[in-house]
Design a protein around this motif. Structure first.
Motif, PDB file in Angstrom:
ATOM      1  N   GLU A  57       0.851  -1.200   0.000  1.00 45.89           N
ATOM      2  CA  GLU A  57       0.000   0.000   0.000  1.00 45.89           C
ATOM      3  C   GLU A  57       0.882   1.243   0.000  1.00 45.89           C
ATOM      4  O   GLU A  57       2.059   1.176   0.361  1.00 45.89           O
ATOM      5  N   ALA A  58       0.275   2.359  -0.382  1.00 44.47           N
ATOM      6  CA  ALA A  58       1.025   3.631  -0.348  1.00 44.47           C
ATOM      7  C   ALA A  58       1.248   4.026   1.100  1.00 44.47           C
ATOM      8  O   ALA A  58       0.466   3.671   1.978  1.00 44.47           O
ATOM      9  N   HIS A 109      -5.728  -4.505  -8.143  1.00 43.96           N
ATOM     10  CA  HIS A 109      -5.638  -3.709  -6.920  1.00 43.96           C
ATOM     11  C   HIS A 109      -4.256  -3.031  -6.842  1.00 43.96           C
ATOM     12  O   HIS A 109      -4.138  -1.829  -6.579  1.00 43.96           O
ATOM     13  N   GLU A 112      -3.852  -0.231  -9.352  1.00 45.46           N
ATOM     14  CA  GLU A 112      -4.594   1.000  -9.032  1.00 45.46           C
ATOM     15  C   GLU A 112      -3.922   1.811  -7.930  1.00 45.46           C
ATOM     16  O   GLU A 112      -3.724   3.003  -8.071  1.00 45.46           O
ATOM     17  N   TRP A 113      -3.516   1.116  -6.828  1.00 46.10           N
ATOM     18  CA  TRP A 113      -2.912   1.927  -5.757  1.00 46.10           C
ATOM     19  C   TRP A 113      -1.557   2.473  -6.170  1.00 46.10           C
ATOM     20  O   TRP A 113      -1.179   3.588  -5.812  1.00 46.10           O
ATOM     21  N   GLN A 114      -0.837   1.724  -6.992  1.00 46.60           N
ATOM     22  CA  GLN A 114       0.501   2.175  -7.382  1.00 46.60           C
ATOM     23  C   GLN A 114       0.428   3.350  -8.357  1.00 46.60           C
ATOM     24  O   GLN A 114       1.206   4.286  -8.277  1.00 46.60           O
ATOM     25  N   LYS A 115      -0.522   3.292  -9.281  1.00 44.20           N
ATOM     26  CA  LYS A 115      -0.732   4.427 -10.200  1.00 44.20           C
ATOM     27  C   LYS A 115      -1.049   5.681  -9.395  1.00 44.20           C
ATOM     28  O   LYS A 115      -0.478   6.744  -9.610  1.00 44.20           O
ATOM     29  N   LYS A 116      -1.984   5.509  -8.436  1.00 50.38           N
ATOM     30  CA  LYS A 116      -2.423   6.649  -7.625  1.00 50.38           C
ATOM     31  C   LYS A 116      -1.253   7.210  -6.796  1.00 50.38           C
ATOM     32  O   LYS A 116      -1.146   8.419  -6.597  1.00 50.38           O
ATOM     33  N   ALA A 117      -0.371   6.302  -6.341  1.00 49.83           N
ATOM     34  CA  ALA A 117       0.770   6.728  -5.513  1.00 49.83           C
ATOM     35  C   ALA A 117       1.918   7.295  -6.352  1.00 49.83           C
ATOM     36  O   ALA A 117       2.941   7.710  -5.816  1.00 49.83           O
ATOM     37  N   GLY A 118       1.759   7.263  -7.681  1.00 49.71           N
ATOM     38  CA  GLY A 118       2.803   7.819  -8.552  1.00 49.71           C
ATOM     39  C   GLY A 118       3.963   6.863  -8.812  1.00 49.71           C
ATOM     40  O   GLY A 118       5.007   7.277  -9.323  1.00 49.71           O
TER      41      GLY A 118
END
Ligand code: GLY
Length: 379
Positions: A57-58, A109, A112-118
């Motif tokens: 997770e971020a 999953h 998505e979280w990794q894209k969002k976290a940059g």
């Protein structure tokens, strides 16, 4: 014997700290190692430098991993200039494969979280996956590609760090197991083995899975426990894979010399480093799922190491309360090789310039509570 800094533990963390504080102008350094330098979990590791694949997770731990990775190119270049040892930093990247519906849900999953976290992450179709790694199984459904998840030859890294110490007058003592941390008037003044005292202005514990055995009057050590990882390796005449390849059941790390490392079990089994046939078979099956042609190869090497686990899998880095010259840098769990440069940097900044990284606050020993030691064990 007197030192400015006494480092207890000669794995990748202790050796990296020794080098970094030396580069920051501290020259009287002693490293005490209970066995032989660089022969425990740092040696057993597979050398993945994988913030995308190894975090879930971020957050600040992922930031810590990413920042440590960003130091690696310079770390490798400087080590080569300092020692002549090439640590084989390999930037081909990492694939994370899906073979089942459940794997694909996990991949989505993660994406998505990794894209969002940059974080850098790309989705590849089955066809694109096999185009990039032709030996991957035709059963692959899809994959994620992490261009910034790299690998390093951890055994060469240990060799380079040891050589740095030897070339720069850092004292190394092997077979020197610490019995006690020494204090005078409430201040830590060194440590003692069975038959020798080592006095120092500052003491750093880089003692991995053995941290809880260290005894210090009026100080409570954080609880760190060993989590066994068994590994196997194949040897091929030439390199068959470019990238590190994960599935949800194991990972494959191709080395430049044709070795293919397969890892790893995650077992709460105390200080037992034996190899078990069942685990070997499970690792072989994980490898064959990734690339069926590996089923034709003999196992060339197998081994086990003890990852230091504490605090929900987070590292412990900083001062023990009421002991301002006693530092701990341990519990790097699955990411000791990745986290060595940044751990060394923040400890060196503290020791050489009294600079306090925010990470020292976040990973401070008081954060490590013994009820954070539960772990979902897989094999
Ligand atoms: N970093 C991979 C492992 O601990 O197995």
């Amino acid at each position: 014997m007197n030192s400015e800094v006494l480092i207890i533990g000669g794995g990748v963390i202790g050796l990296s700290i020794a080098r970094e504080i030396h580069r920051n102008g501290i020259t009287q350094i002693t490293i005490l190692e209970r066995g032989k330098i660089g022969q425990e979990s740092s040696y057993a590791a597979a050398g993945m430098l994988a913030p995308n694949a190894e975090t879930g997770e971020a957050g600040i731990f992922t930031d810590f991993c990413t920042e440590s990775l960003s130091l690696y190119a310079q770390f490798a270049e400087n080590l080569f200039a300092e020692t002549g040892v090439d640590i084989e930093l390999d930037r081909h990247g990492t694939l994370f494969l899906s073979f089942t519906e459940k794997d694909s849900a996990e991949l989505l999953h993660r994406y998505e979280w990794q894209k969002k976290a940059g974080l850098k992450v790309e989705h590849l179709s089955a066809q694109e996956t096999r185009k990039s790694e032709p030996f991957v199984s035709p059963d692959v459904r899809e994959s994620l590609f992490f261009p910034n998840d790299w690998q390093v030859e951890n055994r060469k890294l240990l060799h380079a760090l040891r050589k740095y110490a030897e070339l720069n007058g850092i004292e190394i003592r092997e077979d020197a197991e610490i019995k006690n941390i020494l204090s005078e008037n409430g201040k830590v003044v060194g440590a003692e083995t069975e038959n020798e005292k080592f006095l120092a202005e500052n003491v750093v514990l880089a003692t991995g899975a053995w941290t809880s055995f260290i005894k210090a009057e009026n100080l409570q050590m954080p609880v760190v426990k060993p989590i066994r990882g068994q590994m196997i390796a194949f040897q091929t005449a030439k390199r068959l894979f470019e990238k590190v390849i994960y599935s949800s059941r194991g990972y494959l790390v191709p080395r430049a010399d044709g070795r293919i490392l397969i890892g790893a079990t995650v077992e709460d089994a105390g200080f037992d480093k034996n190899i078990y046939d069942l685990s070997t078979e499970i690792l072989r099956e994980a490898a064959i799922e990734i690339a069926p042609s590996l089923g034709n190869l003999q196992i060339y090497e197998n081994w086990a190491g003890l990852r230091p686990f504490a605090n929900n899998g987070l590292p412990i880095i900083g001062n023990l309360p009421h002991a301002e010259n006693l530092f701990i840098a341990t519990a790097h769990y699955r990411n000791g090789i990745l986290l060595a440069p940044l751990t060394a940097k923040i400890i060196a900044e503290k020791l050489a310039a009294n600079r306090n990284s925010e990470y020292l606050e976040f990973f401070r020993p008081q954060q490590a509570r013994s009820n954070d030691l539960s772990l979902n064990i897989s094999i």
